[in-house]
Design an enzyme around this catalytic site. Sequence first.
Site, short mmCIF file in Angstrom:
data_model
loop_
_atom_site.label_atom_id
_atom_site.label_comp_id
_atom_site.label_asym_id
_atom_site.label_seq_id
_atom_site.Cartn_x
_atom_site.Cartn_y
_atom_site.Cartn_z
N MET A 1 8.87 4.26 5.42
CA MET A 1 8.98 2.88 4.94
C MET A 1 10.26 2.68 4.14
SD MET A 1 6.47 1.76 6.48
CE MET A 1 7.03 0.11 6.10
N GLU A 2 10.70 3.72 3.44
CA GLU A 2 11.94 3.62 2.67
C GLU A 2 13.14 3.45 3.62
OE1 GLU A 2 9.39 5.53 1.96
OE2 GLU A 2 8.96 5.10 -0.15
N ASP B 1 23.41 -12.62 4.98
CA ASP B 1 23.71 -13.48 3.84
C ASP B 1 25.22 -13.69 3.68
OD1 ASP B 1 23.12 -14.91 1.38
OD2 ASP B 1 23.84 -13.15 0.30
N MET C 1 0.81 -1.22 0.00
CA MET C 1 0.00 0.00 0.00
C MET C 1 0.85 1.28 0.00
SD MET C 1 -2.86 -1.40 -0.26
CE MET C 1 -2.88 -3.21 -0.41
N CYS C 2 2.13 1.13 -0.22
CA CYS C 2 3.08 2.24 -0.15
C CYS C 2 3.08 3.01 -1.48
CB CYS C 2 4.46 1.64 0.12
SG CYS C 2 5.67 2.79 0.71
N HIS C 3 3.03 4.34 -1.40
CA HIS C 3 3.04 5.17 -2.62
C HIS C 3 4.45 5.23 -3.22
CE1 HIS C 3 -0.44 6.58 -0.34
NE2 HIS C 3 -0.97 6.89 -1.50
#
Lengths: 159, 159, 159, 159, 159, 159
Positions: free
Chosen positions: A112-113, A127, A75-77
């Site tokens: 969010m970024e 990793d 839902m992130c723009h």
Amino acid sequence: MEKLTHINEQGRAKMVDVSGKPVTRRVAVARARVCMKPETLSRIRQGNMEKGDVLAVAQVAGIMAAKKTSELIPMCHPIPLRGVDLRFSEEGDSTLVIEAEVKTDSVTGVEMEALTAVSVAALTVYDMCKAIDKEITVEQTCLIRKTGGKSGDFIRKGE
Amino acid sequence: MEKLTHINEQGRAKMVDVSGKPVTRRVAVARARVCMKPETLSRIRQGNMEKGDVLAVAQVAGIMAAKKTSELIPMCHPIPLRGVDLRFSEEGDSTLVIEAEVKTDSVTGVEMEALTAVSVAALTVYDMCKAIDKEITVEQTCLIRKTGGKSGDFIRKGE
Amino acid sequence: MEKLTHINEQGRAKMVDVSGKPVTRRVAVARARVCMKPETLSRIRQGNMEKGDVLAVAQVAGIMAAKKTSELIPMCHPIPLRGVDLRFSEEGDSTLVIEAEVKTDSVTGVEMEALTAVSVAALTVYDMCKAIDKEITVEQTCLIRKTGGKSGDFIRKGE
Amino acid sequence: MEKLTHINEQGRAKMVDVSGKPVTRRVAVARARVCMKPETLSRIRQGNMEKGDVLAVAQVAGIMAAKKTSELIPMCHPIPLRGVDLRFSEEGDSTLVIEAEVKTDSVTGVEMEALTAVSVAALTVYDMCKAIDKEITVEQTCLIRKTGGKSGDFIRKGE
Amino acid sequence: MEKLTHINEQGRAKMVDVSGKPVTRRVAVARARVCMKPETLSRIRQGNMEKGDVLAVAQVAGIMAAKKTSELIPMCHPIPLRGVDLRFSEEGDSTLVIEAEVKTDSVTGVEMEALTAVSVAALTVYDMCKAIDKEITVEQTCLIRKTGGKSGDFIRKGE
Amino acid sequence: MEKLTHINEQGRAKMVDVSGKPVTRRVAVARARVCMKPETLSRIRQGNMEKGDVLAVAQVAGIMAAKKTSELIPMCHPIPLRGVDLRFSEEGDSTLVIEAEVKTDSVTGVEMEALTAVSVAALTVYDMCKAIDKEITVEQTCLIRKTGGKSGDFIRKGE
């Protein structure tokens, strides 16, 4: 009662309408801690001082992930990032701290970024070190602060 | 002394050569804890019982992220995933637990895919709830167990 | 007369049918030369010896690009890469040489993956140095050798 | 009662576990009809006979979309496509028919890849013609036939 | 005579130059009908009322696909989406109707984004139900209306 | 002494902060030469005059690659492209020249987008012709000119 955003009138998720919102400068900072064996952190540190640099790869991975945020978070723009930087530091002999700062001039924030950048950078460290330490754990992935936007500035308690 | 994999003879990162390794069935399980205010968890739970379902979105986000792992983690091999599942549970009144199980028939393991799935699912929960709770924190993102492959099975201590 | 592959009976491009072809080990090596002002190469070399490492970023970019080859080259088959490595060397005082070696166990070769890796690594060098040298030119991007597959081994003339 | 696949024991979607299923050759053919004004189809046909070729772009778009299927369809397994071809024909003076044939050697079928190829090719035709015909409609997007796999061959009724 | 856009002076496709066009608010609504056996629709509806929700997955898939439109449609401009919503309804006992509304503040319209959203949502329904109904057909994928932009508003005939 | 951009105070790469920079119209033109056997160029030219058109595929590949630039080049800002065009010409009987022109209204330039477009178009030519000519070489990939932005216009020497 306050409502969860992102839910339409059918009770389903939507990408919230932010059309017409003013473009403002926005900054967000997020952090994650990568906890590992002291030997593992020591190995990363050595690589750092030579050329074989786990952190250089994690740095690139975090920056590229920030650009993929709206592909990952449903839902992130999608917004035009104006700057992304990651910094590494150590706490004690077994914790690598990753901080990401993301900037934009846009109608939504970049929390969010920043969170995506530190999360993917942390997974990249996992990793590249998992052959020698499978117990590595990512702790306290969280937003530290954000500025800009209508909802006002935010600084996490205790920061 | 043991060496970090992923480093070439120039001291730079590489995607390790796994050509010729046998294809075997491999499974990995990872977990993350999303810590929030009790009211936030309560709201997710309600949505869950109605239709506006934060966890349904997080579920899809986690599965799609597992398929993007090799695009996100620079030195990770692209492998054909054979199955991905996420499960949610609660601990106390403020912790949402996310577990992902990933399966493949391939020459490398799927630890990174399982870790990516839980990380992105957790960030999706953050995104959908951040309007009501910006202090949400992702804790203890880690590998729980893996089976298959030459290095043998792994179960995290205490599991 | 020999025919161009990739063309269907309507005269349009297609992704050639390779179903049923045997899986074999395949290796391809490609190379590009990045020509720049001596000062620019000197700056890259210094960064190399400190930590601010243009080549570390180009290395990661090349490896990640190899994994994106079938997204970029329309008629290219998606194949599971088994190993990717890039190496840098210098020729004279103004040429950076980039070589990529890509390996797979698959039904088609990895020429395009190796060529994509060196091309994107070269463009990354351009991007990181363009503020000080806009005349940087990428020369002689080509396949050096390939092994495996029905069409036999190939070594470029003069190598 | 028969159960919907893709649903886990929490009632949520999952990517079904297909590990251990045998690799077999599989083919799927899908079709869509793009209905438009006769003048629009005539213009496409002319472009076709000159060089400005809407269908050449739609062909490439369809093939590249087939490779993106598992990124678009959440529960779809990523599989190594072995061949993709699209063909165009006309019905009457206002219908463009698009057929896609996709092949793989894998553990799951390629129905979704064929359907994605025709859908995106049809949308590409729309995009390139929308300046002269906004009423273009895509009709009867469906699977025509598939072969290979445990569930046996399928041919759509009436084909 | 009117000319097809997207064709350059060599008769080849181009991404049309829209630089300097004014940013305006734009909305587009598209629709697709998914025709299936009554039992299939009934199963989707039941899932809908419990938690195993085909439509929740299709909703997320449609929204994420809208964000990928410019990656799928070759000549489509990348634009910053400001809102995406999908709604489902039923017609008779065998037709699921999917509508998508997309909004932006940009220099080009969002018709393709709305059409891509409904197309991928429809294919997702197909994917999750194909084990019980391979004859599902997507009908009448089309633009319903658009507002904003120089070419004026559009409402499909009969809407 | 002038400093390399993209390096943070830890000596690591960053995506440079361009927030607050003014949006201006920017254009960049890049070029690559694809050198091949005369027979290969002749075959491309023939296809060009019929329908089986290597250059049509390369055209689409170049345009789509321009849109992927910020996914490929790690420190490159994502920007909204306003127009992309590619043109092909011949030099002598064995050189195909590819030029790309990219336009934006943004805070950073589009040099990398133009360079990525010609590089991927050139690799696409290689891919479609490699069955008949493995010695194809891409030469002189470079920026020809750029306009717009604070650093002023640039025209490559000799153009």
